[in-house]
Scaffold this motif. Structure first.
Motif, PDB file in Angstrom:
ATOM      1  N   UNK A  29       0.801  -1.132  -0.033  1.00 45.80           N
ATOM      2  CA  UNK A  29       0.036  -0.026   0.007  1.00 45.80           C
ATOM      3  C   UNK A  29       0.835   0.997  -0.083  1.00 45.80           C
ATOM      4  N   UNK A  30       2.028   1.302   0.473  1.00 44.50           N
ATOM      5  CA  UNK A  30       2.614   2.523   1.104  1.00 44.50           C
ATOM      6  C   UNK A  30       3.864   2.924   0.050  1.00 44.50           C
ATOM      7  N   UNK A  31       4.542   1.928  -0.456  1.00 46.02           N
ATOM      8  CA  UNK A  31       5.858   2.626  -1.129  1.00 46.02           C
ATOM      9  C   UNK A  31       5.579   2.597  -2.788  1.00 46.02           C
ATOM     10  N   UNK A  32       6.026   3.669  -3.240  1.00 49.48           N
ATOM     11  CA  UNK A  32       5.763   4.011  -4.854  1.00 49.48           C
ATOM     12  C   UNK A  32       7.172   4.622  -5.434  1.00 49.48           C
ATOM     13  N   UNK A  33       7.571   4.010  -6.382  1.00 47.60           N
ATOM     14  CA  UNK A  33       8.999   4.323  -6.916  1.00 47.60           C
ATOM     15  C   UNK A  33       8.703   4.220  -8.495  1.00 47.60           C
ATOM     16  N   UNK A  34       9.214   5.122  -9.187  1.00 46.00           N
ATOM     17  CA  UNK A  34       9.463   5.433 -10.697  1.00 46.00           C
ATOM     18  C   UNK A  34      10.655   5.651 -11.214  1.00 46.00           C
ATOM     19  N   UNK A  35      11.073   4.780 -11.793  1.00 48.25           N
ATOM     20  CA  UNK A  35      12.721   5.027 -12.278  1.00 48.25           C
ATOM     21  C   UNK A  35      12.729   6.351 -12.860  1.00 48.25           C
ATOM     22  N   UNK A  36      13.811   7.484 -12.369  1.00 48.81           N
ATOM     23  CA  UNK A  36      14.064   8.577 -12.924  1.00 48.81           C
ATOM     24  C   UNK A  36      13.160   9.634 -12.662  1.00 48.81           C
ATOM     25  N   UNK A  37      12.341   9.495 -11.897  1.00 49.16           N
ATOM     26  CA  UNK A  37      11.193  10.168 -11.553  1.00 49.16           C
ATOM     27  C   UNK A  37      11.102  10.543 -10.046  1.00 49.16           C
ATOM     28  N   UNK A  38      10.989   9.644  -9.097  1.00 50.21           N
ATOM     29  CA  UNK A  38      11.072   9.957  -7.871  1.00 50.21           C
ATOM     30  C   UNK A  38      10.486   8.721  -6.953  1.00 50.21           C
ATOM     31  N   UNK A  39      10.406   8.699  -5.747  1.00 55.99           N
ATOM     32  CA  UNK A  39       9.866   7.953  -4.648  1.00 55.99           C
ATOM     33  C   UNK A  39       8.926   8.567  -3.914  1.00 55.99           C
ATOM     34  N   UNK A  40       7.956   7.940  -3.382  1.00 57.52           N
ATOM     35  CA  UNK A  40       6.581   8.528  -2.477  1.00 57.52           C
ATOM     36  C   UNK A  40       6.452   7.423  -1.511  1.00 57.52           C
ATOM     37  N   UNK A  41       6.385   8.012  -0.276  1.00 57.19           N
ATOM     38  CA  UNK A  41       5.827   6.980   0.827  1.00 57.19           C
ATOM     39  C   UNK A  41       4.389   7.731   1.251  1.00 57.19           C
ATOM     40  N   UNK A  42       3.364   6.608   1.033  1.00 57.29           N
ATOM     41  CA  UNK A  42       1.937   7.137   1.527  1.00 57.29           C
ATOM     42  C   UNK A  42       1.650   6.353   2.772  1.00 57.29           C
ATOM     43  N   UNK A  43       1.581   7.075   3.861  1.00 57.18           N
ATOM     44  CA  UNK A  43       1.323   6.139   5.000  1.00 57.18           C
ATOM     45  C   UNK A  43       0.364   6.957   6.200  1.00 57.18           C
ATOM     46  N   UNK A  44       0.253   6.432   7.258  1.00 56.35           N
ATOM     47  CA  UNK A  44      -0.844   6.954   8.525  1.00 56.35           C
ATOM     48  C   UNK A  44      -2.135   6.161   7.863  1.00 56.35           C
ATOM     49  N   UNK A  45      -3.022   6.949   7.827  1.00 58.12           N
ATOM     50  CA  UNK A  45      -4.449   6.189   7.285  1.00 58.12           C
ATOM     51  C   UNK A  45      -4.070   6.414   5.836  1.00 58.12           C
ATOM     52  N   UNK A  46      -3.824   5.198   5.096  1.00 64.41           N
ATOM     53  CA  UNK A  46      -3.072   5.398   3.976  1.00 64.41           C
ATOM     54  C   UNK A  46      -4.217   5.565   2.771  1.00 64.41           C
ATOM     55  N   UNK A  47      -3.824   6.325   1.932  1.00 64.01           N
ATOM     56  CA  UNK A  47      -4.507   6.510   0.658  1.00 64.01           C
ATOM     57  C   UNK A  47      -3.539   6.050  -0.435  1.00 64.01           C
ATOM     58  N   UNK A  48      -3.462   4.854  -1.060  1.00 68.26           N
ATOM     59  CA  UNK A  48      -2.613   4.385  -1.927  1.00 68.26           C
ATOM     60  C   UNK A  48      -2.367   5.285  -3.162  1.00 68.26           C
ATOM     61  N   UNK A  49      -3.602   5.893  -3.664  1.00 65.24           N
ATOM     62  CA  UNK A  49      -3.803   6.554  -4.899  1.00 65.24           C
ATOM     63  C   UNK A  49      -2.732   7.892  -4.843  1.00 65.24           C
ATOM     64  N   UNK A  50      -2.417   8.200  -3.705  1.00 70.85           N
ATOM     65  CA  UNK A  50      -1.614   9.331  -3.658  1.00 70.85           C
ATOM     66  C   UNK A  50      -0.205   9.313  -4.278  1.00 70.85           C
ATOM     67  N   UNK A  51       0.172   8.051  -4.071  1.00 74.10           N
ATOM     68  CA  UNK A  51       1.691   7.650  -4.757  1.00 74.10           C
ATOM     69  C   UNK A  51       1.716   7.669  -6.260  1.00 74.10           C
ATOM     70  N   UNK A  52       1.092   6.996  -6.952  1.00 74.62           N
ATOM     71  CA  UNK A  52       1.010   7.253  -8.274  1.00 74.62           C
ATOM     72  C   UNK A  52       0.771   8.588  -8.745  1.00 74.62           C
ATOM     73  N   UNK A  53      -0.047   9.331  -8.092  1.00 79.68           N
ATOM     74  CA  UNK A  53      -0.429  10.642  -8.508  1.00 79.68           C
ATOM     75  C   UNK A  53       0.513  11.353  -8.427  1.00 79.68           C
ATOM     76  N   UNK A  54       1.128  11.668  -7.370  1.00 83.20           N
ATOM     77  CA  UNK A  54       2.286  12.768  -6.851  1.00 83.20           C
ATOM     78  C   UNK A  54       3.465  12.074  -8.043  1.00 83.20           C
ATOM     79  N   UNK A  55       3.726  10.810  -8.503  1.00 85.24           N
ATOM     80  CA  UNK A  55       4.876  10.537  -9.215  1.00 85.24           C
ATOM     81  C   UNK A  55       4.441  11.035 -10.677  1.00 85.24           C
TER      82      UNK A  55
END
Length: 225
Positions: A29-55
């Motif tokens: 649910x929480x780790x989101x990584x995209x090569x040559x773009x970035x990394x996002x951790x979405x945690x606490x009351x987790x909304x997984x959609x925030x990871x790909x959205x931010x990337x």
């Protein structure tokens, strides 16, 4: 409930995240990584959609992490329940902990990294992670795991840790490391470290298999020629 570190290797450009939680399967649910773009951790009351959205915002608009994070949160009705950290391919960072973040929580940015956590045993758990990452040697995975061990040594979560994950992107478009301990009653971070030690010598071979199968080594298992 969760503590994590996102980081970038200044030498290789690899981007990665290590994290753990008292909940099951934090790596789902929480780790989101995209090569040559970035990394996002979405945690606490987790909304997984925030990871790909931010990337996606980082990739499409070349936005800085602060703008990408703030724009994504603005679209989330429940953003005060979220804790999110970001690092981009240039090493720029951003983080957010909403007012409804659980328990003792903190986020700290360092050189090429951001550590964050909630439901902690004490605030300095997160502060311990940054120097551990900055001062560690070896591959990015080694440095991320060093930060996780430092957090546990400083007290970890308020409750028991049950799951852990490590995810790293390099030159290929897919993650070159994606390891998880989805549930363990004892030391999931140590088990994750063991998985990395077993995987590390083979990591490049799996990249080679994908890019140039005729150059791939054989491991002598059935069907492996």
């Amino acid at each position: 409930m969760t503590f994590s570190i996102v980081g970038r290797c200044e030498h290789t450009g690899q981007l990665g995240i290590a994290l753990s939680s008292s909940s099951i399967a934090v790596g789902a649910r929480c780790p989101w990584v995209r090569a040559k773009v970035g990394v996002v951790a979405t945690q606490n009351v987790t909304l997984p959609a925030l990871g790909p959205d931010i990337l996606e915002r980082l990739a499409q608009s070349n936005a800085d992490p602060h703008s990408a994070l703030n724009d994504a949160l603005a679209q989330s009705e429940w953003h005060e329940y979220r804790q999110v950290t970001v690092i981009d391919a240039q090493g720029r960072t951003a983080f957010f902990s909403g007012q409804q973040t659980l328990g003792i929580y903190r986020a700290v940015a360092g050189r090429q990294c951001v550590a964050a956590g909630n439901m902690l045993s004490r605030p300095d758990v997160i502060a311990s992670m940054v120097p551990a990452f900055e001062n560690a040697t070896g591959a990015l995975a080694d440095r991320l795991l060093a930060a996780m061990h430092a957090a546990m040594a400083a007290g970890g979560e308020a409750g028991p840790v049950h799951s852990a994950a490590l995810k790293i992107a390099g030159d290929p478009s897919w993650p070159i490391v994606d390891l998880r301990v989805d549930w363990a009653d004892d030391d999931p971070i140590g088990q994750l470290d063991g998985l990395w030690r077993a995987y590390a010598p083979q990591m490049q071979d799996y990249v080679t298999r994908a890019l140039n199968p005729i150059a791939a080594p054989s491991y002598g298992v059935p069907g492996d020629e």
